[in-house]
Write a protein that holds these residues in place. Sequence first.
Motif, PDB file in Angstrom:
ATOM      1  N   ARG B  39       0.841  -1.198   0.000  1.00  0.00           N
ATOM      2  CA  ARG B  39       0.000   0.000   0.000  1.00  0.00           C
ATOM      3  C   ARG B  39       0.877   1.249   0.000  1.00  0.00           C
ATOM      4  O   ARG B  39       1.952   1.233   0.596  1.00  0.00           O
ATOM      5  CB  ARG B  39      -0.816   0.040   1.285  1.00  0.00           C
ATOM      6  N   PRO B  40       0.402   2.309  -0.626  1.00  0.00           N
ATOM      7  CA  PRO B  40       1.140   3.561  -0.510  1.00  0.00           C
ATOM      8  C   PRO B  40       1.221   3.978   0.957  1.00  0.00           C
ATOM      9  O   PRO B  40       0.282   3.750   1.711  1.00  0.00           O
ATOM     10  CB  PRO B  40       0.291   4.569  -1.287  1.00  0.00           C
ATOM     11  N   PRO B  42       2.884   7.433   2.764  1.00  0.00           N
ATOM     12  CA  PRO B  42       3.626   8.639   2.401  1.00  0.00           C
ATOM     13  C   PRO B  42       4.670   9.099   3.396  1.00  0.00           C
ATOM     14  O   PRO B  42       5.431  10.007   3.092  1.00  0.00           O
ATOM     15  CB  PRO B  42       2.530   9.687   2.250  1.00  0.00           C
ATOM     16  N   THR B  43       4.715   8.491   4.587  1.00  0.00           N
ATOM     17  CA  THR B  43       5.597   9.040   5.613  1.00  0.00           C
ATOM     18  C   THR B  43       6.891   8.249   5.750  1.00  0.00           C
ATOM     19  O   THR B  43       6.857   7.050   6.027  1.00  0.00           O
ATOM     20  CB  THR B  43       4.879   9.060   6.981  1.00  0.00           C
ATOM     21  N   GLY B  48       4.070   0.469   6.524  1.00  0.00           N
ATOM     22  CA  GLY B  48       3.389   0.086   5.293  1.00  0.00           C
ATOM     23  C   GLY B  48       2.915  -1.349   5.383  1.00  0.00           C
ATOM     24  O   GLY B  48       3.527  -2.175   6.073  1.00  0.00           O
ATOM     25  N   GLY B  49       1.822  -1.658   4.705  1.00  0.00           N
ATOM     26  CA  GLY B  49       1.297  -3.026   4.698  1.00  0.00           C
ATOM     27  C   GLY B  49       1.549  -3.676   3.346  1.00  0.00           C
ATOM     28  O   GLY B  49       1.498  -3.017   2.318  1.00  0.00           O
ATOM     29  N   GLU B 124       2.686   5.365  -4.978  1.00  0.00           N
ATOM     30  CA  GLU B 124       2.021   4.569  -5.996  1.00  0.00           C
ATOM     31  C   GLU B 124       2.894   4.515  -7.249  1.00  0.00           C
ATOM     32  O   GLU B 124       3.428   5.539  -7.668  1.00  0.00           O
ATOM     33  CB  GLU B 124       0.677   5.239  -6.322  1.00  0.00           C
ATOM     34  N   MET B 148      -2.838   1.074  -4.886  1.00  0.00           N
ATOM     35  CA  MET B 148      -3.992   1.306  -4.015  1.00  0.00           C
ATOM     36  C   MET B 148      -4.789   0.036  -3.737  1.00  0.00           C
ATOM     37  O   MET B 148      -5.010  -0.344  -2.616  1.00  0.00           O
ATOM     38  CB  MET B 148      -4.941   2.326  -4.662  1.00  0.00           C
TER      39      MET B 148
END
Lengths: 197, 152
Positions: B39-40, B42-43, B48-49, B124, B148
């Motif tokens: 998954r995106p 942003p940090t 993240g998964g 992405e 996504m």
Amino acid sequence: MKIKMLFLLVLITLALGACAGYQFHGIPYEPPQAAPPITGLDQNGAPFSLDALQGNVALVFFGYSSCPDICPTTLAEMRQLRSQIKDKADRVKVVYVTVDPERDTPERLKEYLAAFDPTFTGVFNNSIDLEPIKQAYGVVAEKVYYDAKDTAAGYSVDHTARTYLIGPRGRLVTSYPYQSPIENIQKDVEYLLSEVK
Amino acid sequence: MKAWIIVALALLLAAAGCAPLPAATSPAAGITIEGAFARPSPTEGGTGGMFMTIANGAGVADRLTGGSSPAAQTVEIHETIDDNGVMKMRPVPGGFEIPAGGKLELKPGGKHVMLIGLTAPLAEGQEIEITLNFEKAGPITIKAPVKMMAMQ
């Protein structure tokens, strides 16, 4: 005789169904109620109030930006929904209320939401102001500290993963459990949008 | 005598068949990884998964125990449990079993691979590399896109 009775029953059922009007998906509020207020700071640090969204349809979700699974899934679905609604998308407002004021900030919300859809609104509150909002919506959000030997993740937040649908007149209409079919949410949103032009 | 030749040929063929393997397959234990994506997120420094389907073509059960990736400081195995509408995510330090001839599904809202302490934001369209560790099949390195939705 029996057949006549059966026929009558079918007719009554149909008539009742017609009376009920539009049936919202998810778990509808019967009757719809005034949406409890949501205030705070948006991701640009400006004051936010749910009231300002009247005339639009709002989809409200409670999450946090260190959430790697449920929140991105829901946000990706909201993005897809808006793209499917096309020309009316600007009247569909997605509101993401953080339940993790300790790690999130308006800046962090901005960064996070921009990855999904920059039109989404992030709402930040400190933990004291957040409490009445959570309570009014029946949202559970509890910090759970992990055992350091099991993980490097620190803590996660157990949280209610419902999406709340608020109509153009500020009424809380229904809420959807996690991963409800997007088509159903879209039907409800389009119904509400057609109600108020 | 003839039987010998046939067996030898069969062995040769089997060996040849094993050589040009796709990156995501471990021939020895028959582990195949499909549909992997992240998954995106942003940090930088965030989490993240990652999701995928792992098939075990071997005759014995295997276990996904963890992994490593240049994209994150730590890779762990986690599970999200839906407790009456409240989502609870928990680390699963022992990992998950992949039954013999069976599959392990890592999907949103359930079992997943956690990337903790992202070295850079996951955007992405990017691709990340990850090595997954299996109890029997050993480490398997794959590349996975950042996107996504699973069906995109």
